[in-house]
Design a protein around this motif. Structure first.
Motif, PDB file in Angstrom:
ATOM      1  N   HIS A 117     -38.959 -31.982   3.563  1.00 55.39           N
ATOM      2  CA  HIS A 117     -37.712 -32.584   4.039  1.00 55.39           C
ATOM      3  C   HIS A 117     -37.053 -33.441   2.949  1.00 55.39           C
ATOM      4  CE1 HIS A 117     -34.917 -34.654   6.762  1.00 55.39           C
ATOM      5  NE2 HIS A 117     -35.392 -35.805   6.286  1.00 55.39           N
TER       6      HIS A 117
ATOM      7  N   LEU B  14     -32.925 -30.870  13.221  1.00 55.37           N
ATOM      8  CA  LEU B  14     -33.708 -31.097  12.003  1.00 55.37           C
ATOM      9  C   LEU B  14     -34.607 -32.321  12.108  1.00 55.37           C
ATOM     10  CD1 LEU B  14     -31.072 -30.224   9.268  1.00 55.37           C
ATOM     11  CD2 LEU B  14     -32.613 -28.722  10.538  1.00 55.37           C
TER      12      LEU B  14
ATOM     13  N   VAL C  79     -35.186 -22.535   4.423  1.00 54.22           N
ATOM     14  CA  VAL C  79     -33.780 -22.443   4.823  1.00 54.22           C
ATOM     15  C   VAL C  79     -33.356 -20.989   4.663  1.00 54.22           C
ATOM     16  CG1 VAL C  79     -31.445 -23.300   4.461  1.00 54.22           C
ATOM     17  CG2 VAL C  79     -33.411 -24.798   3.994  1.00 54.22           C
TER      18      VAL C  79
ATOM     19  N   TYR D 137     -28.121 -31.023   7.293  1.00 53.40           N
ATOM     20  CA  TYR D 137     -28.586 -32.321   7.780  1.00 53.40           C
ATOM     21  C   TYR D 137     -27.416 -33.290   7.944  1.00 53.40           C
ATOM     22  CZ  TYR D 137     -31.645 -36.397   8.198  1.00 53.40           C
ATOM     23  OH  TYR D 137     -32.281 -37.506   8.650  1.00 53.40           O
TER      24      TYR D 137
ATOM     25  N   LEU E 231     -35.745 -31.414  -0.098  1.00 53.42           N
ATOM     26  CA  LEU E 231     -34.533 -30.630   0.164  1.00 53.42           C
ATOM     27  C   LEU E 231     -33.309 -31.526   0.268  1.00 53.42           C
ATOM     28  CD1 LEU E 231     -35.985 -28.059   2.724  1.00 53.42           C
ATOM     29  CD2 LEU E 231     -35.296 -27.609   0.362  1.00 53.42           C
TER      30      LEU E 231
ATOM     31  N   TYR F 120     -29.729 -27.232   2.870  1.00 57.22           N
ATOM     32  CA  TYR F 120     -30.415 -28.051   3.870  1.00 57.22           C
ATOM     33  C   TYR F 120     -29.749 -29.416   3.985  1.00 57.22           C
ATOM     34  CZ  TYR F 120     -34.136 -30.525   6.345  1.00 57.22           C
ATOM     35  OH  TYR F 120     -34.845 -31.273   7.262  1.00 57.22           O
TER      36      TYR F 120
END
Length: 578
Positions: free
Chosen positions: A555, A532, A543, A569, A558, A565
């Motif tokens: 990014h 990621l 996603v 992460y 989320l 996500y």
């Protein structure tokens, strides 16, 4: 099962008719060679009666010259037709192989998923050679052996029709067993060719997976797998050879019956003075020689059944048709535009992969696709390129459905970098250019941006160094840089990056990612990513899970939502921290 007549018509129209002149010349020379056997057996009578028995000195020279002439003509005609049929056979094999490979390359990817490489290699190499060499036997029987048979029977009949009838009286006994043997030979040959394909597949798997075999310590297991495939092939070949050998053996059985009857009946006639020794020797020679062409004619049926099994397999491939085709009136591929999926469903067989997938990758932006394995990410790329077709839904580029575009134009608008890079056993330069003519300055810029220049300079022959089979002379990271250089050179409006930097070290990844970022400017870019960290700057992140989009955004957005996500992460970076 395709009939022998249909197979012969297919090969004649497609391949043999191109060499009609050579075939006819070869058949003429075969016939000339075959006729010499009849002439030789006819010369036996004056040789015995006028030279050996009567002592006619005047006949010695012409009989000797005639016999020598027979062998000279046989030598020249035999040499001529063998060379001609070798030329025809090799060219037919080459044409079959060329057409077969060209046809296979036009078939859908799904065809190659269901046909192992070893099977296809065996069809291209093994089956074409078998199918092309049988014509020497078939035309030899039609020319040389048939003429030999007729001329020898003519000589035998001229001596005594009753002797001839006695000699061939057992021939009708051959019909039923030979018909059964022909069916057996074709059946066992088909089994043998399948076994040969399995053997080729095993070897392909062994040699390409040699490192895995050694690391797992399964050399004995893999050897046992190969031995099992080899045993099946050998057993099938033996059954085929046995069936072919039985056909001339049956002819010899009939010959034994015929010779017994002729020698018994004819012997009494010679003792009684009703026939001369020369007549008997001429007849005996003719009948003795009859069974040799008859044996070869008998072999033709077995050889044809072997070839028919191969021809049937080749014909079956030729009948395969691609299902993914360009439309009759294709629309142009837009120079730019959104890539849109609308309610797309796709399944491999009975296994659903995409379930109503809907998303938009906006033109000029980078859209990243993440999700667990099996979510359908790679299937998205295959659908965009029309390597596969959806069962439902619509896929469009710039408002035009991909199914309305000409296939080569669609694929020409895409640059794809996969996680596993396919390289060929050519030079590094050839692997990058892939047959395109590119200005040197553009090539050097792409090599520099993809960081190929730095490792290519260290190779013995630079860009002309061999990449090795499947790129084995290069590291994983080097192979991926070659793929990135290809994409840079294509300079297409759409980029599809499937873990494009996954095999690079941290420093190279940063450098190549910068090059890809430059390349992506102004282009529609889709990125499949597992790491990621490489997609933090993506314009949109999708996603996926179970074939549909469950989240999308940037990014930071989320992460702030704390959904799927964010969990991915945290899981990934907690693993890295530990």
């Amino acid at each position: 099962m395709t009939s022998g007549r249909d197979l012969m018509r297919w090969v004649w129209r497609g391949y043999l008719s191109r060499h009609k002149g050579k075939v006819l010349a070869a058949v003429f020379l075969m016939s000339l060679e075959g006729a010499m056997l009849g002439l030789l057996s006819w010369l036996i009578q004056p040789m015995f009666d006028r030279v050996f028995v009567a002592g006619d000195r005047g006949a010695v020279v012409w009989v000797s010259a005639a016999v020598a002439g027979v062998f000279l003509i046989r030598a020249l005609s035999g040499f001529g037709h063998r060379v001609l049929m070798a030329v025809v056979g090799r060219n037919v094999a080459a044409h079959l192989q060329r057409d077969l490979v060209g046809h296979m390359l036009r078939l859908d990817s799904a065809f190659f998923h269901t046909h192992a490489p070893g099977l296809l290699i065996e069809r291209i190499r093994g089956d074409t050679v078998v199918a092309s060499t049988v014509w020497k036997t078939v035309f030899g029987a039609a020319g040389r052996d048939l003429v030999s048979l007729l001329s020898l029977l003519a000589v035998a009949l001229s001596v005594d029709w009753l002797w001839t009838l006695i000699a061939v009286a057992g021939a009708p006994l051959l019909m039923a067993p030979m018909a059964w043997l022909q069916r057996q030979v074709r059946r066992t040959t088909s089994t043998a060719r399948t076994a040969a394909a399995d053997l080729a597949t095993r070897l392909d798997e062994t040699f390409h997976g040699i490192d895995t075999i050694k690391l797992a310590g399964i050399e004995a297991h893999d050897h046992a797998r190969f031995s099992g495939a080899l045993d099946r092939f050998v057993n099938a070949e033996i059954r085929t050879e046995a069936g072919q050998a039985a056909i001339p053996a049956l002819i010899d059985v009939v010959a034994a019956i015929g010779f017994f009857g002729v020698l018994t009946y004819g012997g009494y006639e010679i003792i009684a003075g009703e026939k001369s020794v020369g007549q008997f020797m001429s007849f005996f020679t003719a009948i003795a020689l009859v069974f040799e062409p008859l044996r070869r004619i008998g072999n033709v049926s077995g050889a044809w059944q072997v070839a028919a099994a191969s021809l049937e397999r080749l014909h079956a491939v030729s009948l395969e048709r691609p299902t993914i085709l360009s439309p009759d009136a294709p629309e142009p591929v837009p120079a730019g535009g959104d890539v849109v999926f609308e309610g797309v469903h796709f399944a491999y067989g009975s296994d659903p992969v995409l379930n109503g997938l809907t998303f938009t990758a906006r033109a000029g932006e980078t859209t990243a696709i993440v999700g667990p394995s099996g979510a359908g990410k790679s299937t998205v790329f295959a659908l965009i390129a029309r390597l596969i077709e959806p069962q439902a839904g619509r896929i469009a580029i710039g408002g035009t459905g991909v199914d309305r575009m000409e296939l080569s134009a669609l694929r020409g608008a895409l640059s794809v970098v996969r996680q596993e890079t396919a390289l060929f056993d050519d030079s590094l330069r050839d692997n990058i250019l892939l047959g395109r003519d590119v200005p040197q300055a553009k090539l050097e810029a792409a090599l520099a941006d993809a960081h190929v220049t730095e490792f290519a300079a260290a190779l013995p022959q630079g860009l002309d160094s061999p990449a090795g089979t499947r790129g084995t002379n290069l590291s994983g990271g080097q192979r991926q840089r070659v793929a990135i250089a290809r994409a840079l050179l294509r300079d297409t409006p759409i980029l599809l990056l499937d873990e494009a930097t996954s095999a690079l070290d941290a420093q190279s990844e940063t450098q190549v990612q910068a090059a890809l970022d430059r390349l992506a400017r102004g282009r529609t870019t889709l990125v499949i990513a597992h790491r990621l960290a490489t997609i933090r700057n993506a314009d949109r992140i999708l996603v996926m899970d179970r074939g549909r989009v469950i989240e999308e955004g940037r990014h930071d957005e989320l992460l702030a939502r704390g959904g799927a996500y964010a969990r991915l992460y945290r899981l990934q970076f907690s693993d890295q921290d530990s």
